[in-house]
Motif scaffolding. Structure first.
Motif, PDB file in Angstrom:
ATOM      1  N   LYS A   7       0.813  -1.211   0.000  1.00  0.00           N
ATOM      2  CA  LYS A   7       0.000   0.000   0.000  1.00  0.00           C
ATOM      3  C   LYS A   7       0.854   1.272   0.000  1.00  0.00           C
ATOM      4  CE  LYS A   7      -3.701  -2.349   2.418  1.00  0.00           C
ATOM      5  NZ  LYS A   7      -3.686  -3.143   3.609  1.00  0.00           N
ATOM      6  N   LEU A   8       2.144   1.127   0.251  1.00  0.00           N
ATOM      7  CA  LEU A   8       3.021   2.291   0.335  1.00  0.00           C
ATOM      8  C   LEU A   8       3.370   2.808  -1.068  1.00  0.00           C
ATOM      9  CD1 LEU A   8       5.538   1.107   3.087  1.00  0.00           C
ATOM     10  CD2 LEU A   8       3.596   2.667   3.363  1.00  0.00           C
ATOM     11  N   ILE A   9       3.115   4.072  -1.279  1.00  0.00           N
ATOM     12  CA  ILE A   9       3.430   4.684  -2.576  1.00  0.00           C
ATOM     13  C   ILE A   9       4.928   4.602  -2.860  1.00  0.00           C
ATOM     14  CG2 ILE A   9       3.437   6.876  -3.847  1.00  0.00           C
ATOM     15  CD1 ILE A   9       0.727   7.458  -2.433  1.00  0.00           C
ATOM     16  N   ILE A  10       5.755   4.767  -1.829  1.00  0.00           N
ATOM     17  CA  ILE A  10       7.205   4.693  -2.043  1.00  0.00           C
ATOM     18  C   ILE A  10       7.616   3.302  -2.515  1.00  0.00           C
ATOM     19  CG2 ILE A  10       7.862   6.619  -0.552  1.00  0.00           C
ATOM     20  CD1 ILE A  10       8.567   4.505   1.624  1.00  0.00           C
ATOM     21  N   TRP A  11       6.938   2.273  -2.044  1.00  0.00           N
ATOM     22  CA  TRP A  11       7.241   0.915  -2.510  1.00  0.00           C
ATOM     23  C   TRP A  11       6.785   0.753  -3.963  1.00  0.00           C
ATOM     24  CZ3 TRP A  11       4.195  -3.199  -4.196  1.00  0.00           C
ATOM     25  CH2 TRP A  11       4.875  -4.410  -4.369  1.00  0.00           C
ATOM     26  N   GLN A  12       5.589   1.224  -4.268  1.00  0.00           N
ATOM     27  CA  GLN A  12       5.063   1.120  -5.631  1.00  0.00           C
ATOM     28  C   GLN A  12       5.977   1.852  -6.623  1.00  0.00           C
ATOM     29  OE1 GLN A  12       1.070   2.696  -5.311  1.00  0.00           O
ATOM     30  NE2 GLN A  12       0.480   1.144  -3.809  1.00  0.00           N
ATOM     31  N   SER A  70      17.402   1.954   1.661  1.00  0.00           N
ATOM     32  CA  SER A  70      16.764   2.237   0.375  1.00  0.00           C
ATOM     33  C   SER A  70      17.318   3.521  -0.238  1.00  0.00           C
ATOM     34  CB  SER A  70      15.246   2.369   0.533  1.00  0.00           C
ATOM     35  OG  SER A  70      14.669   1.130   0.815  1.00  0.00           O
ATOM     36  N   ILE A  71      17.490   4.531   0.587  1.00  0.00           N
ATOM     37  CA  ILE A  71      18.031   5.805   0.115  1.00  0.00           C
ATOM     38  C   ILE A  71      19.459   5.609  -0.398  1.00  0.00           C
ATOM     39  CG2 ILE A  71      18.736   8.128   0.852  1.00  0.00           C
ATOM     40  CD1 ILE A  71      16.299   7.914   2.882  1.00  0.00           C
ATOM     41  N   ALA A  77      22.393   3.657  -7.400  1.00  0.00           N
ATOM     42  CA  ALA A  77      21.807   3.563  -8.742  1.00  0.00           C
ATOM     43  C   ALA A  77      22.083   4.834  -9.543  1.00  0.00           C
ATOM     44  CB  ALA A  77      20.304   3.298  -8.650  1.00  0.00           C
ATOM     45  N   VAL A  78      21.999   5.992  -8.894  1.00  0.00           N
ATOM     46  CA  VAL A  78      22.269   7.265  -9.579  1.00  0.00           C
ATOM     47  C   VAL A  78      23.729   7.317 -10.034  1.00  0.00           C
ATOM     48  CG1 VAL A  78      22.473   9.766  -9.235  1.00  0.00           C
ATOM     49  CG2 VAL A  78      20.405   8.568  -8.514  1.00  0.00           C
ATOM     50  N   MET A 106      13.720   9.605  -3.761  1.00  0.00           N
ATOM     51  CA  MET A 106      14.535   9.786  -2.567  1.00  0.00           C
ATOM     52  C   MET A 106      13.869  10.761  -1.597  1.00  0.00           C
ATOM     53  SD  MET A 106      18.281  11.514  -2.084  1.00  0.00           S
ATOM     54  CE  MET A 106      17.573  13.103  -2.521  1.00  0.00           C
ATOM     55  N   ASN A 107      13.386  11.879  -2.118  1.00  0.00           N
ATOM     56  CA  ASN A 107      12.729  12.863  -1.256  1.00  0.00           C
ATOM     57  C   ASN A 107      11.455  12.310  -0.628  1.00  0.00           C
ATOM     58  OD1 ASN A 107      14.557  15.034  -1.349  1.00  0.00           O
ATOM     59  ND2 ASN A 107      13.845  15.564  -3.393  1.00  0.00           N
ATOM     60  N   GLN A 108      10.723  11.485  -1.359  1.00  0.00           N
ATOM     61  CA  GLN A 108       9.515  10.869  -0.810  1.00  0.00           C
ATOM     62  C   GLN A 108       9.867   9.863   0.290  1.00  0.00           C
ATOM     63  OE1 GLN A 108       7.685   9.363  -4.365  1.00  0.00           O
ATOM     64  NE2 GLN A 108       6.756  11.323  -4.882  1.00  0.00           N
ATOM     65  N   ILE A 109      10.923   9.111   0.096  1.00  0.00           N
ATOM     66  CA  ILE A 109      11.335   8.148   1.130  1.00  0.00           C
ATOM     67  C   ILE A 109      11.810   8.895   2.373  1.00  0.00           C
ATOM     68  CG2 ILE A 109      12.975   6.321   1.736  1.00  0.00           C
ATOM     69  CD1 ILE A 109      12.937   5.508  -1.264  1.00  0.00           C
ATOM     70  N   ILE A 110      12.574   9.954   2.180  1.00  0.00           N
ATOM     71  CA  ILE A 110      13.041  10.746   3.322  1.00  0.00           C
ATOM     72  C   ILE A 110      11.861  11.338   4.078  1.00  0.00           C
ATOM     73  CG2 ILE A 110      14.253  12.879   3.980  1.00  0.00           C
ATOM     74  CD1 ILE A 110      16.274  12.212   1.707  1.00  0.00           C
ATOM     75  N   ALA A 111      10.895  11.899   3.368  1.00  0.00           N
ATOM     76  CA  ALA A 111       9.717  12.486   4.017  1.00  0.00           C
ATOM     77  C   ALA A 111       8.933  11.419   4.776  1.00  0.00           C
ATOM     78  CB  ALA A 111       8.828  13.167   2.975  1.00  0.00           C
ATOM     79  N   PHE A 112       8.782  10.243   4.169  1.00  0.00           N
ATOM     80  CA  PHE A 112       8.079   9.145   4.830  1.00  0.00           C
ATOM     81  C   PHE A 112       8.838   8.720   6.090  1.00  0.00           C
ATOM     82  CE2 PHE A 112       7.184   4.629   5.495  1.00  0.00           C
ATOM     83  CZ  PHE A 112       5.807   4.641   5.543  1.00  0.00           C
ATOM     84  N   ARG A 113      10.152   8.584   5.969  1.00  0.00           N
ATOM     85  CA  ARG A 113      10.966   8.167   7.121  1.00  0.00           C
ATOM     86  C   ARG A 113      10.872   9.184   8.251  1.00  0.00           C
ATOM     87  NH1 ARG A 113      17.432   7.735   6.878  1.00  0.00           N
ATOM     88  NH2 ARG A 113      17.066   9.970   6.748  1.00  0.00           N
ATOM     89  N   ASN A 114      10.830  10.466   7.896  1.00  0.00           N
ATOM     90  CA  ASN A 114      10.752  11.519   8.914  1.00  0.00           C
ATOM     91  C   ASN A 114       9.403  11.500   9.665  1.00  0.00           C
ATOM     92  OD1 ASN A 114      13.329  12.369   8.349  1.00  0.00           O
ATOM     93  ND2 ASN A 114      12.670  14.054   7.023  1.00  0.00           N
ATOM     94  N   GLN A 115       8.395  10.912   9.066  1.00  0.00           N
ATOM     95  CA  GLN A 115       7.081  10.801   9.723  1.00  0.00           C
ATOM     96  C   GLN A 115       7.042   9.670  10.744  1.00  0.00           C
ATOM     97  OE1 GLN A 115       4.184  10.356   6.629  1.00  0.00           O
ATOM     98  NE2 GLN A 115       4.201  12.524   6.090  1.00  0.00           N
ATOM     99  N   ILE A 116       7.977   8.747  10.646  1.00  0.00           N
ATOM    100  CA  ILE A 116       7.992   7.595  11.554  1.00  0.00           C
ATOM    101  C   ILE A 116       8.701   8.020  12.839  1.00  0.00           C
ATOM    102  CG2 ILE A 116       8.771   5.226  11.924  1.00  0.00           C
ATOM    103  CD1 ILE A 116       8.711   4.894   8.863  1.00  0.00           C
TER     104      ILE A 116
END
Length: 118
Positions: A7-12, A70-71, A77-78, A106-116
């Motif tokens: 269900k996670l957008i970052i995973w999708q 992941s980050i 990869a970059v 990357m920014n979406q993963i960081i934002a998600f991680r910061n919410q945890i």
């Protein structure tokens, strides 16, 4: 029924990113099969793999750690994308598209991680 990470957008998005990289590497020279091709495929696949692994039966602190992996995989990869561009395996257009995609992810993963919260 589904796994929580599905269900996670970052995973999708990370799944889509891995598939884009895979398709791109099909045009790499055969002599790169065990070098750059393998490296960029493993790095891009690792983004989604770490999100899913960290999401299942982990503490919040552990999940944050796996999101960090992941980050780091995205950064790897970059760097591989730069190598591919410098070796003229990919066009500037393909590079820019995937670079922007990875930067946004990357920014979406960081934002998600910061919410945890721990």
């Amino acid at each position: 029924m589904s796994f929580k990470f599905e269900k996670l957008i970052i995973w999708q998005k990370s799944m889509d990113f891995g598939e884009s990289i895979f398709q791109l590497t099909l045009q790499f020279p055969k002599d790169e099969a065990f070098n750059l091709t393998s490296q960029i495929r493993r790095a891009s696949d690792s983004v989604a793999l770490n999100i899913s692994e960290g999401c299942i039966l982990q503490s919040k602190l552990e999940f944050r750690k796996f999101l960090g992996y992941s980050i780091r995989s995205l950064a790897e990869a970059v760097t591989c994308l730069y190598k591919a561009k410098n070796r003229n395996y990919i066009s500037e257009e393909d590079f820019n598209k995937l670079y922007n995609e990875s930067y946004n992810l990357m920014n979406q993963i960081i934002a998600f991680r910061n919410q945890i919260k721990e």
